[in-house]
Scaffold this active site. Sequence first.
Site, short mmCIF file in Angstrom:
data_model
loop_
_atom_site.label_atom_id
_atom_site.label_comp_id
_atom_site.label_asym_id
_atom_site.label_seq_id
_atom_site.Cartn_x
_atom_site.Cartn_y
_atom_site.Cartn_z
N ARG A 135 0.87 -1.82 0.17
CA ARG A 135 0.05 -0.29 -0.02
C ARG A 135 0.33 1.09 -0.32
NH1 ARG A 135 -4.16 -0.22 4.18
NH2 ARG A 135 -4.11 -1.93 3.33
N THR A 136 1.26 1.38 0.99
CA THR A 136 2.38 2.59 0.76
C THR A 136 3.84 2.68 -0.29
OG1 THR A 136 3.22 2.18 3.47
CG2 THR A 136 4.32 3.62 2.30
N LYS B 94 21.58 -9.98 -3.99
CA LYS B 94 22.95 -10.90 -4.31
C LYS B 94 24.19 -10.27 -3.52
CE LYS B 94 21.61 -11.06 -9.30
NZ LYS B 94 21.94 -9.83 -10.27
N ARG C 149 12.06 2.46 2.08
CA ARG C 149 11.97 1.55 2.94
C ARG C 149 12.88 0.91 3.17
NH1 ARG C 149 5.97 -0.65 4.42
NH2 ARG C 149 5.60 1.30 5.07
N HIS D 108 8.07 7.27 10.20
CA HIS D 108 6.97 6.93 9.31
C HIS D 108 6.17 8.04 8.00
CE1 HIS D 108 4.86 5.29 5.98
NE2 HIS D 108 4.91 4.54 6.16
#
Lengths: 444, 302
Positions: B53-54, B81, B103, B131
């Site tokens: 959603r974000t 990797k 994020r 946030h």
Amino acid sequence: MSEILLAGGAVLTPDGEVKADVTLSGGRVAAVEPVREGVGREIGAGRARAADRVIDLSGLVLGPGFVDIHAHLREPGQEWKEDIASGSAAAAAGGFTAVVAMPNTDPPTDSGHLARYISDRGRQVGLVEVAPAGCITAGLDGARLAHLDELFAAGVRVFTDDGMTVADAGLLRRAMEYLEARGGVIAQHAEDPGLSRGGHMHEGEVSSLLGMAGIPALAETVVAARDLALAELTGASYHIQHVSCAETVDLIRAAKAKGAPVTAEVTPHHLRFSDRHAASMDPVFKMYPPLRPPADAEALIEALREGVIDAAATDHAPHAAHEKDVPFEEAPKGVTGLETAFAAVRSALDPDPRLLFRRMSVAPAAIGALHRHGRWIEPGIPANLAAVAWDEEWTVEGFASRSSNSPFVGETLTGRVRYTFYEGRLTYELGNSGSRTPEVRGAP
Amino acid sequence: MSFLTTRGVPRKDLEELLDSADEFNRVLARPIPKVPALQGKLVANLFFEDSTRTRLSFERAARALSADVMNFSAAGSSAAKGESLKDTALTIRALGADLMVVRHKAAGAPRRIAAWTGRPVVNAGDGAHQHPTQGMLDALTLRQRFGGLDGLRVAIVGDIRHSRVARSNVFAFTALGAGVTLVAPRTLQPVSTGGWPVDATDDLDGVLGEVDVVYLLRIQAERGGLSVFPSLPEYVSRYGMTRDRFDRLPAEAVVLHPGPMNRGVEIDDAVAGHPRALVLDQVANGVAVRMAVLFRLLGGSG
């Protein structure tokens, strides 16, 4: 045998500070001749003719070389961070003549041949005495005793699982009972794993605001309390590594008052920095135990001054730049410290020279049973010495260590190492970068 | 300039951002909900932690401003990797990103990326730290509902200790004039509330009658392998927003939740669907707030 004349320094002798000429010959201090204040005196007058080299120490303090009972030299196994050669060069640059190398190498130093490799390699490099510490538990597994006899026979006198805590009280008791008869000291990284699990910095206001799991001061204190009781029970020599909080200081003070064979160390970074610095989330402030609030730093300074904490020790923990240049929570723990330790302790305590050399040389040499070091200067002692400019201010930059993860970078400190002598040889000279390249020599 | 935290941001700046978000809400209500404000700009979404959603909300916001969007997610990427975060960030900059939305599970990661790249960064959630766009979209939702946050009584309920949403909301709400009470058992409260302008209690029932807003946090019984309360049913019995508790709230009180909701855990099904549960308003406001933030950081720079 070459002879070096150290002329006109303030020399720390068994009888106090004396302005004197000191002659080094055959790896030992051959003569200490007080300088009579007079007009027109030439440096090192009489002796100079005989010496191969004369070093003017006027304005400098000459004391016993520093002894670090807690450094990670990373060899074998993590040579990209540091090795015995680069670590020895860093130590010499910090005024050290002996370093106890922590056993959490790869493989861990849990048996005699591994310990011998480290001391032999130190002798090859020849810049400082590299004394291996040995593991308490095999492979640092926290479950089975390491080859303690073998380690002891190989010269190990400091036993520790540093980086890990011997959390099992029964196991630690057995190690203490075993070593009490043998000799040597049990050095504990005191951190209760249940209380510290997942933590990255001191548990308190700062960690709560940042949403990071914390390591409470209590994680150290509960282990220290338990261990001090075990030391009392067994009579074994017990040493608490890198004390970080005021409550632990109180426990040590009480144990010492009862006459327990207990010693303790504190790092220079815990004296200068606090969790307020860690609020920047710069990984250069990440180490275990973590930086505590300013009041703890003040208590540690006072404890080191008083002698409740016996010694300063660096917990020199080099990491490559790319390993530290990551988010705080993902960064490895530890900071370097060999090259800034003297100035950091000098700056934090503002002690007289004798007190400082006691905390950074005499006391740690006794704890680590490094009998060639930590001796006030008089004829006959091994020539393990450091000459320092007591009041020189300088800004920290550039290191002989392979790594530069130091919170002191950019800090202005007072007190600077000018010369280091190991077994009668000049191993470091400020401004002479040639001395930073370790020479490989045979055993002295 | 970056947007990394709500803590320490002056009220005036927060209000300007909300005013700007109001304008973008009007844009979004138009038949063609799009403006050319950031035409030619490249916004990179760097999601090192799962989010749907974000990321969608930021993507929608960037596109509504006519920016180009580049999405990076950690799964199956160079990070898997073994590439370092720094190298990934520098690579994204070299690809031409003008701004990065980040994020990451580690607190402070967006700040590191801003320092490494010299590009503006929007923190879309770093560990349990912050946030900030969530805090602002929640503030916008409350301002729409109540006209302002001054004097508003807000209870934030749930796993506050491990919540970046709680940290963002506490500082945004209180800077805008609201009073905040943290409601949770001791194990879910912050260890220290030094520097938090809040009250704290473990008694939800005791505050139900005196709040205008109940902000429910998502609950997970396991946090990093640590059990933080005995069982979900036990949590629900004391802290779940059941229909019964909802009925004991003042008549105008509202319920917010940052999503995704655990229906039947922190919020009852009947409450989640109630008109005074503003969850979908929050989602819609998220787009406007993120437009305002992106425009603030990238607009006017040519």
